[in-house]
Design a protein around this motif. Sequence first.
Motif, PDB file in Angstrom:
ATOM      1  N   ASP A 171      16.483  -6.652  -1.602  1.00  0.00           N
ATOM      2  CA  ASP A 171      16.783  -5.219  -1.730  1.00  0.00           C
ATOM      3  C   ASP A 171      16.202  -4.703  -3.046  1.00  0.00           C
ATOM      4  O   ASP A 171      16.830  -4.804  -4.106  1.00  0.00           O
ATOM      5  CB  ASP A 171      18.298  -5.014  -1.680  1.00  0.00           C
ATOM      6  CG  ASP A 171      18.688  -3.530  -1.614  1.00  0.00           C
ATOM      7  OD1 ASP A 171      17.873  -2.682  -2.029  1.00  0.00           O
ATOM      8  OD2 ASP A 171      19.796  -3.230  -1.160  1.00  0.00           O
ATOM      9  N   TRP A 172      15.010  -4.124  -2.991  1.00  0.00           N
ATOM     10  CA  TRP A 172      14.348  -3.652  -4.204  1.00  0.00           C
ATOM     11  C   TRP A 172      15.017  -2.416  -4.809  1.00  0.00           C
ATOM     12  O   TRP A 172      15.144  -2.330  -6.046  1.00  0.00           O
ATOM     13  CB  TRP A 172      12.867  -3.387  -3.929  1.00  0.00           C
ATOM     14  CG  TRP A 172      12.074  -4.648  -3.919  1.00  0.00           C
ATOM     15  CD1 TRP A 172      11.799  -5.445  -2.848  1.00  0.00           C
ATOM     16  CD2 TRP A 172      11.486  -5.305  -5.056  1.00  0.00           C
ATOM     17  NE1 TRP A 172      11.073  -6.553  -3.233  1.00  0.00           N
ATOM     18  CE2 TRP A 172      10.864  -6.487  -4.576  1.00  0.00           C
ATOM     19  CE3 TRP A 172      11.416  -5.008  -6.416  1.00  0.00           C
ATOM     20  CZ2 TRP A 172      10.184  -7.368  -5.418  1.00  0.00           C
ATOM     21  CZ3 TRP A 172      10.737  -5.880  -7.256  1.00  0.00           C
ATOM     22  CH2 TRP A 172      10.130  -7.041  -6.766  1.00  0.00           C
ATOM     23  N   PRO A 173      15.472  -1.418  -4.004  1.00  0.00           N
ATOM     24  CA  PRO A 173      16.175  -0.280  -4.621  1.00  0.00           C
ATOM     25  C   PRO A 173      17.399  -0.709  -5.417  1.00  0.00           C
ATOM     26  O   PRO A 173      17.640  -0.211  -6.526  1.00  0.00           O
ATOM     27  CB  PRO A 173      16.558   0.594  -3.421  1.00  0.00           C
ATOM     28  CG  PRO A 173      15.494   0.299  -2.407  1.00  0.00           C
ATOM     29  CD  PRO A 173      15.202  -1.169  -2.567  1.00  0.00           C
ATOM     30  N   GLU A 290      15.076   8.966  -6.617  1.00  0.00           N
ATOM     31  CA  GLU A 290      13.653   8.934  -6.279  1.00  0.00           C
ATOM     32  C   GLU A 290      12.909   7.811  -6.980  1.00  0.00           C
ATOM     33  O   GLU A 290      11.918   7.275  -6.467  1.00  0.00           O
ATOM     34  CB  GLU A 290      13.016  10.281  -6.646  1.00  0.00           C
ATOM     35  CG  GLU A 290      11.547  10.393  -6.314  1.00  0.00           C
ATOM     36  CD  GLU A 290      10.962  11.734  -6.734  1.00  0.00           C
ATOM     37  OE1 GLU A 290       9.714  11.837  -6.765  1.00  0.00           O
ATOM     38  OE2 GLU A 290      11.742  12.645  -7.029  1.00  0.00           O
ATOM     39  N   SER A 292      13.538   4.844  -7.182  1.00  0.00           N
ATOM     40  CA  SER A 292      13.540   3.572  -6.454  1.00  0.00           C
ATOM     41  C   SER A 292      12.337   3.424  -5.524  1.00  0.00           C
ATOM     42  O   SER A 292      11.941   2.305  -5.208  1.00  0.00           O
ATOM     43  CB  SER A 292      14.827   3.420  -5.642  1.00  0.00           C
ATOM     44  OG  SER A 292      14.898   4.393  -4.616  1.00  0.00           O
ATOM     45  N   TYR A 293      11.760   4.536  -5.068  1.00  0.00           N
ATOM     46  CA  TYR A 293      10.581   4.425  -4.214  1.00  0.00           C
ATOM     47  C   TYR A 293       9.318   4.989  -4.854  1.00  0.00           C
ATOM     48  O   TYR A 293       8.206   4.660  -4.447  1.00  0.00           O
ATOM     49  CB  TYR A 293      10.816   5.095  -2.845  1.00  0.00           C
ATOM     50  CG  TYR A 293      11.313   6.524  -2.894  1.00  0.00           C
ATOM     51  CD1 TYR A 293      10.420   7.589  -3.004  1.00  0.00           C
ATOM     52  CD2 TYR A 293      12.669   6.814  -2.800  1.00  0.00           C
ATOM     53  CE1 TYR A 293      10.873   8.896  -3.030  1.00  0.00           C
ATOM     54  CE2 TYR A 293      13.132   8.122  -2.833  1.00  0.00           C
ATOM     55  CZ  TYR A 293      12.226   9.153  -2.948  1.00  0.00           C
ATOM     56  OH  TYR A 293      12.680  10.459  -2.992  1.00  0.00           O
ATOM     57  N   SER A 294       9.452   5.811  -5.891  1.00  0.00           N
ATOM     58  CA  SER A 294       8.271   6.350  -6.569  1.00  0.00           C
ATOM     59  C   SER A 294       7.732   5.399  -7.625  1.00  0.00           C
ATOM     60  O   SER A 294       6.541   5.432  -7.953  1.00  0.00           O
ATOM     61  CB  SER A 294       8.606   7.695  -7.228  1.00  0.00           C
ATOM     62  OG  SER A 294       8.983   8.648  -6.267  1.00  0.00           O
ATOM     63  N   TYR A 353       7.019  -7.041  -8.649  1.00  0.00           N
ATOM     64  CA  TYR A 353       6.627  -6.742  -7.271  1.00  0.00           C
ATOM     65  C   TYR A 353       5.226  -7.276  -6.986  1.00  0.00           C
ATOM     66  O   TYR A 353       4.965  -7.842  -5.916  1.00  0.00           O
ATOM     67  CB  TYR A 353       6.678  -5.233  -7.027  1.00  0.00           C
ATOM     68  CG  TYR A 353       6.586  -4.852  -5.568  1.00  0.00           C
ATOM     69  CD1 TYR A 353       7.738  -4.794  -4.783  1.00  0.00           C
ATOM     70  CD2 TYR A 353       5.360  -4.553  -4.980  1.00  0.00           C
ATOM     71  CE1 TYR A 353       7.661  -4.444  -3.440  1.00  0.00           C
ATOM     72  CE2 TYR A 353       5.275  -4.205  -3.638  1.00  0.00           C
ATOM     73  CZ  TYR A 353       6.423  -4.155  -2.868  1.00  0.00           C
ATOM     74  OH  TYR A 353       6.341  -3.819  -1.533  1.00  0.00           O
TER      75      TYR A 353
END
Length: 433
Positions: A171-173, A290, A292-294, A353
């Motif tokens: 779970d990266w976020p 935001e 978490s994905y940007s 990552y």
Amino acid sequence: MEKLMQYVWQHRLWLPSDMTTVDGQRVDVLDPGLLNTDAGPDFFNAKIRIGDRLWAGNVEIHVRASDWHRHGHDHDAAYDTVVLHVVEHDDARICRRDGAEIPQLVMPCAADFSKRYHEMVDNPLAEVPCASQVLTLPKIYVSDWMSALAFERLYQKSERVLQWVDRFKGDWPQTIYVTLARALGFGINSDPFERLAAATPLRNLMRHRGEGGMVEAMLFGQSTLLDKALAQYPDDPYVAALKRDYDFARAKYELQPVRDPGWKMARMRPQNFPHRRIAILSALISGGFEVSYSLLGVNNADEARALFDFPLTGYWARRYSFGAPSAARINALSRSSVDSLIINVVAPVLHAYGCRTGHNRMTERAVELLQTIPPEDNSIVRLFTSAGIDCPDAFTSQALVQLRRNYCQARKCLYCRIGHRFLAQKAIRRRPE
């Protein structure tokens, strides 16, 4: 002294003409072996030619040959594989348990080598033991060591991120959330912030994105700072509302507040109070988190800074903690604080990552980010720049932090390239002709 002799042996700092056993046989070291920091001989798997015979086995080092008996090695099976005994003082003959004598070599350390070592390692007043000598080194030598240290620190931070990824089952976020929370502690409160995030799952907070009050209630309640605010400001309607919302969320999600978080606020600037940092984390989550994905798409420092460019509104627009407001609005994060988040969140997550997925370009971007933002302005950086080490960017300032914490403070001069450079000179005193 034994530690110094191990260092000399490991790094081959002897004079070849002095490498003979006490009975006159020539010693050629093909491989000094691997240093052993646990029980048993000091070096494993050495390859040594003694006279016309090649030996493969272990090496033991003592200041005095008689230490072999004093330490009980003559009755220990672990030392039956020793093929060479290296000493400074030849005051005894030593044997294996079967009675076979072990070749012995006298390797005297130079007096000034020992003196230099103790001046560097045992001087409690010297914050940078080699400060007076750094400028005598070639600049390329220092810059290469700075690069190695910066990568060492980046990989350590990246590994910490990957440990959270594994704990959260990919779970990266959630990993970014915990990493960001820790970074908002800015060192002194990093551990309490990390414990707070670990105890308050992002998925529960995200169910209430857009509801700033509920997100703030959950984080302040979990932090235990809300309990103190209730005792200090019982008539504050905002504090009372947080209490109501937290009681609801705690029952709904079966939350358990952090036990003894260990918040520190003594001698701290108001803008660094944990209350305000929690409000900042709450605002990021209420706005949809935001980051978490940007974050993974960041290409340069400006894009990284944009992730944290937002105002605090409502109760926290003019406050550093619970209580009376400030006279003027306060920026959410200063420029230096944002750059600190790039150093401690954006770069490590990008690097982690990239390492996990094999995207080398992402690991390169992490390094480029550190090389394009200003250096940190802290006591460690100032300490080394005053000694003459240039620090043009955050990549180098991270290297200096690594050098200070992992080598200078631990007095691991033997493992520092700068310390090694000074100590490697004249390590062995030449025997009389």
